[in-house]
Design a protein around this motif. Structure first.
Motif, short mmCIF file in Angstrom:
data_model
loop_
_atom_site.label_atom_id
_atom_site.label_comp_id
_atom_site.label_asym_id
_atom_site.label_seq_id
_atom_site.Cartn_x
_atom_site.Cartn_y
_atom_site.Cartn_z
N LYS A 173 -1.82 -9.30 4.78
CA LYS A 173 -0.42 -9.01 5.02
C LYS A 173 0.07 -8.11 3.89
N ALA A 174 0.53 -6.91 4.24
CA ALA A 174 0.95 -5.96 3.21
C ALA A 174 2.10 -5.11 3.73
N ALA B 190 -2.13 -1.53 -10.16
CA ALA B 190 -2.52 -0.49 -9.20
C ALA B 190 -4.03 -0.43 -9.03
N VAL B 191 -4.46 -0.52 -7.79
CA VAL B 191 -5.86 -0.29 -7.39
C VAL B 191 -5.87 1.05 -6.66
N VAL B 192 -6.46 2.06 -7.29
CA VAL B 192 -6.33 3.44 -6.81
C VAL B 192 -7.63 3.91 -6.15
N THR B 193 -7.47 4.59 -5.02
CA THR B 193 -8.61 5.22 -4.35
C THR B 193 -8.30 6.70 -4.15
N LEU B 194 -9.21 7.56 -4.61
CA LEU B 194 -9.07 9.01 -4.43
C LEU B 194 -9.90 9.45 -3.23
N VAL C 208 0.42 -6.50 -6.39
CA VAL C 208 -0.70 -5.57 -6.30
C VAL C 208 -0.26 -4.39 -5.44
N VAL C 209 -0.61 -3.18 -5.91
CA VAL C 209 -0.30 -1.97 -5.14
C VAL C 209 -1.62 -1.21 -4.90
N THR D 196 0.86 -1.18 0.00
CA THR D 196 0.00 0.00 0.00
C THR D 196 0.90 1.23 0.00
N VAL D 197 0.44 2.28 -0.69
CA VAL D 197 1.20 3.53 -0.69
C VAL D 197 0.22 4.69 -0.60
N SER D 198 0.46 5.55 0.37
CA SER D 198 -0.38 6.72 0.59
C SER D 198 0.35 7.97 0.13
#
Length: 618
Positions: free
Chosen positions: A481-482, A543-547, A508-509, A461-463
């Motif tokens: 687990k990430a 990439a699975v992106v959330t805005l 997956v990111v 995960t990346v914020s």
């Protein structure tokens, strides 16, 4: 010698006495007839002096509009009769107040209340207990109970610390169940009443169909007139049916402009048929359904009034001609803040307020100079541009609204448990329901959602825009687990290159995009390097992106439409992050629809929805 009653002399005397008495009565009656009207008037005046007309018990009408159309009550008349002509002007004025600016500032507000007898206060930033104490103090000092207002589109938490804040209207625009918006309005009303407030300058009824609008944008329900109208009605009813006056804004419609009226005078060039079919439509319907207040914006609209550089607030053809006569609005008309450049750029303090009243407004909000305004209005009356009778009529309307809102039986705010009362359990439930209903899934290639972690699947995960792992990453970490990463919005080449290298090893990111604050933004302020990194992740097919911000900001990422999955959560508050994680892992259906058109890739109404969640879960 004793005379017997039957003696003829005594009997004759008795008859004579009776006759004389009858004659006297007739003379009295005759003389009284000559002065009947004078005597009756004198008697009535004397009786009124000692026996005032009995007060008729006040029966609160079902709506403010009904109250304003009825004959003024005993309370309204009695209060009005105590006011001087100057104080009647002051009742049409609402001044600003903050509860976080200290004793000197508070003393200045108190001076305006005591000296000029202003009609109300609009509170801005501060704290709930401090504001409640100030309200009690100001009310105790005021000759007439004060109308207390707030510009709180998202509830009192928009202005006050340690209180509940509800979503901005763009997030609500994604929701299909307008009953949830009504519930929010009812909660906002309850919190207003607990703080001794009466008027909320909401809902925003503007149709935002200009992605470059710098001032409305995420504050609007969207770009579709029917959606904006239905949701505005739900919010309005939620407040008004629970005792708080709603004020629809910004008439005649501030949604299609690229100028902020706080800093300049926007020009709305559209022809009347366009205005009738689009901008005016929500206001027409809100008026038809009983909205109590309308706020007029500072905009120049040549098709409605060609007077050079004249804001709509100061235009008689717009305020009286259009709003009052054509649309038949019978409620209270408020100006937008009279400190804004949209009005002060071309009109001096005092002159602007006088012109606003001449135009037909009932209430002047947030003035630069109260004494100048009162003096200018008096001068306008002396010149015949305005009459004292018209001021008196509007003053009685304000007093009628105050009575309808309960100020005829005003009681100080009880400070006991105030903090707790402003954070009710139901507010948390309402916020969760709103966030869950708004989640909008725009892309889901090869069923990337729900995210599943197989034995050999590595997930990161990346914020973007976070200094430390936010709620989103913590909630993801509870499920799978990430490996978690954070990166600044302003990151440079060295930092983005290092992170890109680390992320290559993952299958997956999960990307979370945040703005500069918890309030949605028009510009996320990402550096060139961070935008490039987002684009590269989107094109990587993992990439699975959330805005977690304003939907319009999707256009700030040129390759984001290449994402494996794309979810819009609209805001970054806890419930939005929680709801997003539930959608990503299939525990919650995505039910939201995009309320605006962002670009050719993401249009109004887009949204992949399911009737049920992808997988069973809490």
């Amino acid at each position: 010698m004793l005379y017997h009653a039957s003696h003829p002399i005594l009997h004759h005397s008795k008859k004579l006495l009776i006759g004389l008495l009858l004659l006297f009565v007739l003379l009295v009656l005759f003389s009284s007839c000559e002065g009947t009207e004078t005597q009756r008037q004198a008697y009535a005046e004397k009786r009124a002096e000692f026996y005032p007309v009995e007060r008729v018990p006040y029966v609160r009408p079902s709506s403010l509009i009904t109250a304003l159309e009825e004959k003024p009550s005993y309370w309204v008349d009695s209060v009005f009769n105590t006011l001087t002509p100057e104080e009647r002007i002051a009742q049409l004025i609402i001044i600003e107040a903050f509860s976080d600016k200290g004793p000197a500032y508070e003393a200045d507000v108190m001076r305006l209340i005591k000296k000029y007898k202003v009609g109300g206060i609009i509170f801005f930033q501060g704290g709930p207990v401090r504001q409640a104490k100030l309200t009690n103090s100001y009310q105790a000092a005021s000759k007439v109970p004060l109308l207390i207002a707030m510009d709180a589109e998202t509830g009192v938490g928009m202005r006050l610390d340690s209180t509940v804040q509800y979503p901005y209207q763009q997030m609500l625009g994604a929701i299909e169940d307008n009953g949830l918006i009504y519930d929010m309005g009812a909660e906002v009303a309850a919190e207003f009443k607990r703080l001794g407030m009466h008027v909320n300058f909401a809902p925003v009824a503007d149709i935002n169909n200009n992605p470059k609008n710098p001032i409305i944008s995420y504050r609007a329900f969207g770009e579709d007139r029917l959606d904006v109208t239905a949701k505005s009605l739900a919010y309005m009813r939620g407040m008004q049916e629970n005792g708080i006056l709603a004020v629809a804004k910004h008439f005649p419609g501030h949604g299609d402009t690229n100028v902020d009226s706080h800093y300049d005078l926007p020009v709305i060039p559209f022809k009347r048929n366009r205005l009738d079919s689009l901008e005016l439509y929500p206001f027409q319907e809100l008026i038809r359904h009983g909205v109590g207040g309308v706020m007029v914006a500072h905009m120049h609209i040549p098709q409605l009034d060609s007077t050079k550089n004249l804001p709509s607030t100061l235009s008689k053809p717009i305020v009286t001609g259009l709003l009052k006569k054509e649309l038949e609005f019978k409620g209270l008309i408020f100006t937008d803040a009279m400190v804004m450049k949209g009005v002060t750029k071309y009109f001096e303090p005092g002159e602007a307020e006088a012109r606003a009243l001449i135009a037909g407004n009932d209430v002047l909000e947030r003035l630069k100079n109260v004494p100048k305004a009162i003096t200018a209005v008096k001068q306008a009356i002396a010149k015949g541009e305005l009459t004292q009778e018209e001021i008196d009529r509007r003053c009685k309307r304000i007093l009628t609204a105050k009575q309808w809102l309960g100020l005829d039986t005003y009681k100080p705010i009880d400070l006991t448990n105030l903090h707790q009362d402003l954070k009710p359990q139901i507010a948390d439930s309402t916020n969760r329901a709103l966030a869950e209903a708004a989640m909008t899934l725009l892309i889901n290639k090869r069923r990337a959602i729900p995210v599943r972690q197989h034995r050999r699947t590595s997930i990161a995960t990346v914020s973007f825009g976070a200094k430390q792992p936010p709620v989103f990453q913590h909630l993801v970490g509870e499920r799978i687990k990430a490996k978690h990463f954070v990166i600044s919005r302003k990151a440079g080449k060295k930092e983005t290159k290092a992170l890109r290298k680390k992320l290559k090893q993952f299958d997956v990111v999960l990307v979370a995009l945040y703005g500069p604050s918890s309030t949605p933004s028009n510009n996320l302020g990402y550096s060139k390097e961070t935008k490039e990194l987002v684009g590269q992740l989107a094109e990587s097919e993992k990439a699975v992106v959330t805005l977690f911000d304003n939907a319009y900001t999707l256009s700030q990422f040129p390759e984001i439409e290449e994402s494996k999955a794309l979810l819009v959560a609209y805001q970054s508050h806890f419930h939005a992050q929680e709801a997003a994680v539930k959608v990503l892992f299939g525990q919650l259906p995505a039910r939201g629809k995009l309320p605006v058109t962002v670009n050719k890739h993401f249009r109004y109404g887009d949204g992949i929805s399911k009737d049920k969640s992808f997988i069973a879960g809490p």
